[in-house]
Design an enzyme around this catalytic site. Structure first.
Site, PDB file in Angstrom:
ATOM      1  N   PHE A  12       0.942  -1.336  -0.078  1.00  0.00           N
ATOM      2  CA  PHE A  12      -0.012   0.069  -0.136  1.00  0.00           C
ATOM      3  C   PHE A  12       0.893   1.380   0.070  1.00  0.00           C
ATOM      4  O   PHE A  12       0.818   2.037  -1.020  1.00  0.00           O
ATOM      5  CB  PHE A  12      -0.742  -0.076   1.218  1.00  0.00           C
ATOM      6  CG  PHE A  12      -1.710   1.137   1.686  1.00  0.00           C
ATOM      7  CD1 PHE A  12      -2.099   2.048   0.809  1.00  0.00           C
ATOM      8  CD2 PHE A  12      -1.578   1.418   3.009  1.00  0.00           C
ATOM      9  CE1 PHE A  12      -2.766   3.114   1.171  1.00  0.00           C
ATOM     10  CE2 PHE A  12      -2.105   2.842   3.496  1.00  0.00           C
ATOM     11  CZ  PHE A  12      -2.659   3.719   2.392  1.00  0.00           C
ATOM     12  N   LEU A  36       6.526 -10.027  -2.704  1.00  0.00           N
ATOM     13  CA  LEU A  36       5.042 -10.289  -3.332  1.00  0.00           C
ATOM     14  C   LEU A  36       4.349 -11.150  -2.192  1.00  0.00           C
ATOM     15  O   LEU A  36       3.991 -12.327  -2.782  1.00  0.00           O
ATOM     16  CB  LEU A  36       5.152 -10.624  -4.583  1.00  0.00           C
ATOM     17  CG  LEU A  36       5.676  -9.742  -5.496  1.00  0.00           C
ATOM     18  CD1 LEU A  36       5.399 -10.417  -7.156  1.00  0.00           C
ATOM     19  CD2 LEU A  36       4.853  -8.257  -5.553  1.00  0.00           C
ATOM     20  N   ASP A  60      13.262 -11.419  -1.173  1.00  0.00           N
ATOM     21  CA  ASP A  60      12.941 -11.772   0.241  1.00  0.00           C
ATOM     22  C   ASP A  60      13.913 -10.773   1.150  1.00  0.00           C
ATOM     23  O   ASP A  60      15.025 -10.897   0.764  1.00  0.00           O
ATOM     24  CB  ASP A  60      12.745 -13.112   0.610  1.00  0.00           C
ATOM     25  CG  ASP A  60      12.402 -13.184   1.921  1.00  0.00           C
ATOM     26  OD1 ASP A  60      12.482 -12.358   2.560  1.00  0.00           O
ATOM     27  OD2 ASP A  60      11.835 -14.388   2.243  1.00  0.00           O
ATOM     28  N   PHE A  82      10.101  -0.324   3.221  1.00  0.00           N
ATOM     29  CA  PHE A  82       8.686  -0.586   3.686  1.00  0.00           C
ATOM     30  C   PHE A  82       8.206  -1.884   4.037  1.00  0.00           C
ATOM     31  O   PHE A  82       7.334  -2.067   4.557  1.00  0.00           O
ATOM     32  CB  PHE A  82       7.966   0.015   2.585  1.00  0.00           C
ATOM     33  CG  PHE A  82       7.928   1.587   2.105  1.00  0.00           C
ATOM     34  CD1 PHE A  82       7.142   2.298   2.659  1.00  0.00           C
ATOM     35  CD2 PHE A  82       8.911   1.961   1.287  1.00  0.00           C
ATOM     36  CE1 PHE A  82       7.037   3.524   2.376  1.00  0.00           C
ATOM     37  CE2 PHE A  82       8.916   3.062   0.900  1.00  0.00           C
ATOM     38  CZ  PHE A  82       7.840   4.158   1.320  1.00  0.00           C
ATOM     39  N   ALA A  83       9.228  -2.799   3.432  1.00  0.00           N
ATOM     40  CA  ALA A  83       8.755  -4.476   3.450  1.00  0.00           C
ATOM     41  C   ALA A  83       8.687  -4.529   5.129  1.00  0.00           C
ATOM     42  O   ALA A  83       9.434  -4.495   5.934  1.00  0.00           O
ATOM     43  CB  ALA A  83       9.904  -5.157   2.976  1.00  0.00           C
ATOM     44  N   THR A 132       6.568   3.094  12.743  1.00  0.00           N
ATOM     45  CA  THR A 132       5.129   3.394  13.220  1.00  0.00           C
ATOM     46  C   THR A 132       4.922   3.807  14.451  1.00  0.00           C
ATOM     47  O   THR A 132       5.605   3.685  15.508  1.00  0.00           O
ATOM     48  CB  THR A 132       4.413   2.118  13.193  1.00  0.00           C
ATOM     49  OG1 THR A 132       2.932   2.071  13.575  1.00  0.00           O
ATOM     50  CG2 THR A 132       4.927   1.049  13.782  1.00  0.00           C
ATOM     51  N   ASP A 133       3.679   4.721  14.619  1.00  0.00           N
ATOM     52  CA  ASP A 133       3.449   5.244  16.081  1.00  0.00           C
ATOM     53  C   ASP A 133       3.022   4.139  17.007  1.00  0.00           C
ATOM     54  O   ASP A 133       3.325   4.153  18.293  1.00  0.00           O
ATOM     55  CB  ASP A 133       2.193   6.218  15.787  1.00  0.00           C
ATOM     56  CG  ASP A 133       0.980   5.559  15.206  1.00  0.00           C
ATOM     57  OD1 ASP A 133       0.874   4.215  14.851  1.00  0.00           O
ATOM     58  OD2 ASP A 133       0.070   6.341  14.959  1.00  0.00           O
ATOM     59  N   GLU A 134       2.569   2.855  16.368  1.00  0.00           N
ATOM     60  CA  GLU A 134       2.370   1.735  17.517  1.00  0.00           C
ATOM     61  C   GLU A 134       3.671   1.515  18.237  1.00  0.00           C
ATOM     62  O   GLU A 134       3.307   0.759  19.114  1.00  0.00           O
ATOM     63  CB  GLU A 134       1.815   0.847  16.644  1.00  0.00           C
ATOM     64  CG  GLU A 134       0.595   1.012  15.987  1.00  0.00           C
ATOM     65  CD  GLU A 134      -0.180  -0.220  15.352  1.00  0.00           C
ATOM     66  OE1 GLU A 134      -0.243  -1.329  15.954  1.00  0.00           O
ATOM     67  OE2 GLU A 134      -0.927  -0.088  14.488  1.00  0.00           O
ATOM     68  N   TYR A 158       2.800  -7.382  16.221  1.00  0.00           N
ATOM     69  CA  TYR A 158       3.391  -6.146  15.250  1.00  0.00           C
ATOM     70  C   TYR A 158       4.354  -5.288  15.815  1.00  0.00           C
ATOM     71  O   TYR A 158       5.503  -5.018  15.285  1.00  0.00           O
ATOM     72  CB  TYR A 158       1.943  -5.932  14.479  1.00  0.00           C
ATOM     73  CG  TYR A 158       2.308  -4.880  13.645  1.00  0.00           C
ATOM     74  CD1 TYR A 158       3.263  -4.911  12.431  1.00  0.00           C
ATOM     75  CD2 TYR A 158       1.777  -3.508  14.170  1.00  0.00           C
ATOM     76  CE1 TYR A 158       3.421  -3.770  11.706  1.00  0.00           C
ATOM     77  CE2 TYR A 158       2.106  -2.481  13.322  1.00  0.00           C
ATOM     78  CZ  TYR A 158       2.812  -2.385  12.115  1.00  0.00           C
ATOM     79  OH  TYR A 158       3.206  -1.417  11.296  1.00  0.00           O
ATOM     80  N   ALA A 160       5.590  -4.804  18.516  1.00  0.00           N
ATOM     81  CA  ALA A 160       6.903  -5.258  19.351  1.00  0.00           C
ATOM     82  C   ALA A 160       7.967  -5.501  18.190  1.00  0.00           C
ATOM     83  O   ALA A 160       9.069  -5.266  18.263  1.00  0.00           O
ATOM     84  CB  ALA A 160       6.618  -6.359  19.980  1.00  0.00           C
ATOM     85  N   LYS A 162       8.209  -4.284  15.307  1.00  0.00           N
ATOM     86  CA  LYS A 162       8.768  -3.064  14.696  1.00  0.00           C
ATOM     87  C   LYS A 162       9.544  -2.219  15.455  1.00  0.00           C
ATOM     88  O   LYS A 162      10.667  -1.517  15.178  1.00  0.00           O
ATOM     89  CB  LYS A 162       7.350  -2.087  14.225  1.00  0.00           C
ATOM     90  CG  LYS A 162       6.476  -2.612  12.906  1.00  0.00           C
ATOM     91  CD  LYS A 162       7.070  -2.727  11.618  1.00  0.00           C
ATOM     92  CE  LYS A 162       7.420  -1.259  11.187  1.00  0.00           C
ATOM     93  NZ  LYS A 162       7.837  -1.507   9.804  1.00  0.00           N
TER      94      LYS A 162
END
Ligand code: NAD
Ligand code: TDX
Length: 327
Positions: A12, A36, A60, A82-83, A132-134, A158, A160, A162
């Protein structure tokens, strides 16, 4: 020509970023390195696929042989990673792949790049990690913001993974001086977002006259940014950011999930109560909100989109491209 290598460019944000970048910077070679997975779709890039300065490599980020081969073949000046496995719900049901892709994959990119770039080239090179903000965890009240100095308190597998990736990126700066930058963005919306995420789910359900599933009581708050504004911020961080630095990227536009569902129902002319409460997400974060002062002051970052107009444009895009929600 300078070379930009983008990993995860068929997803995205990566695909929107590549289109934005190639439209604004025509004197770059852009290499899209993507495995992909279910979330990657080369259809997202059909506008640039035929350009002579665009190249796709199926690879990969966890595979050092493949990644080193791409480094040798294209010799990038800039890398943007971004991957990732990006969906919180999947990380709750199947966490291992999140450790593999987000942690090991990032570590592999760092290690290969550190071995490939020589130290005397560092001043001309940049590796940008999309975070990410997360990673900051959850704000339990309606006030307060996360700054770049806030503690890392991730709550899902997720977030954690990141946060762990961010720490690995930091370690390569501190240990080897690798010229890395981290951006931490809020929730993105816009075209080509995979259907599992909240906004495409709302649009898809509303178009089919089915109720929108709302986790828990729907009071959870997210800060929403248009993917083009995020793309512009990434370019600014890549070209003007300071190595070793972290930049929060937020829009300041916060809404709770019921408000978001109602905004979409209104745009599509559907009844305001066309949603259904379903079981809550485990460990569901209450609120994310970023203090983006550093990016505004040091990078000149600002948003062009207001949520209301950006959402209208986005909903109309999905309405026109309904096949995209189904494939
Ligand atoms: P996405 O799931 O739409 O796309 C991820 C892309 O990465 C896909 O093209 C996929 O094929 C690719 N990929 C996955 N594993 C790979 C691997 N091992 N090797 C190579 N490619 C691989 O994700 P997105 O929403 O575009 O998010 C992109 C990045 O931005 C992620 O790092 C995510 O953590 C971060 N982010 C997303 C948001 C958001 O709101 N979507 C907000 C802040 C940060
Ligand atoms: O059907 C749904 N119903 C619902 O109420 C879905 C899919 C979600 N939700 C809620 C959960 C969240 O409070 O909507 C909110 C947004 O959910 P997601 O779209 O799954 O996003 P979120 O969990 O906030 O994470 C997103 O933003 C930060 C991205 O997926 C991450 O990759 C990014 O790091």
């Amino acid at each position: 020509m300078k070379v930009l290598l983008v990993t995860g460019g068929a997803g995205f944000i990566g695909s929107n970023f590549i289109k934005y970048f190639m439209n604004s910077y025509r004197d770059f070679v852009v290499v899209n390195y993507d495995k992909l997975t279910y979330a990657g779709n080369l259809e997202n890039l059909k506008d640039v696929a035929e350009l002579p300065n665009y190249h796709f490599v199926k690879g990969d980020i966890c595979d050092s042989i493949q990644f080193n081969k791409a480094l040798r073949e294209y010799d990038p000046d800039y890398i943007v990673n971004f991957a990732a496995e990006s969906h919180v719900d999947r990380s709750i049901s199947d966490p291992l792949i999140f450790g593999q892709t987000n942690l090991i994959g990032t570590l592999n990119i760092l290690e290969c790049t550190h071995n490939f770039w020589s130290r005397d080239e560092y001043a001309q090179k940049r590796l940008l990690q999309i975070s990410t903000d997360e990673v900051y965890g959850s704000l339990e009240n309606a006030d307060g913001f996360f700054t770049e100095a806030s503690d890392l308190l991730p709550n899902s597998p997720y977030s954690a993974s990141k946060a762990g990736a961010d720490l690995l990126v930091r370690s390569f700066y501190k240990t080897y001086g690798l010229p890395v930058i981290i951006t931490r963005c809020c929730n993105n919306y816009g075209p080509n977002q995979y259907r599992e995420k909240f906004i495409p789910t709302c649009i898809s359900k509303a178009l089919k006259n089915e109720p929108i599933p709302i986790y828990g009581n729907g009071s959870n708050i997210r800060e929403w940014i248009h993917v083009t504004d995020h793309s512009e911020a990434i370019v600014k961080a890549l070209f003007s950011g300071k190595p070793g630095e972290i930049y929060n990227i937020g829009s300041g536009e916060e809404v709770n999930n019921i408000e978001m569902a109602r905004m979409i129902l209104t745009i599509l002319g559907k009844p305001q109560d066309s949603f259904i409460y379903v079981s809550d997400r485990l460990g569901h974060d209450n609120r994310y909100a970023l203090d983006s002062t550093r990016a505004k002051n040091e990078l000149g970052f600002s948003c062009s989109y207001k949520l209301k107009e950006g959402l209208l444009e986005t909903v109309l895009w999905y309405k026109k491209n309904q096949f995209w929600l189904e494939t």
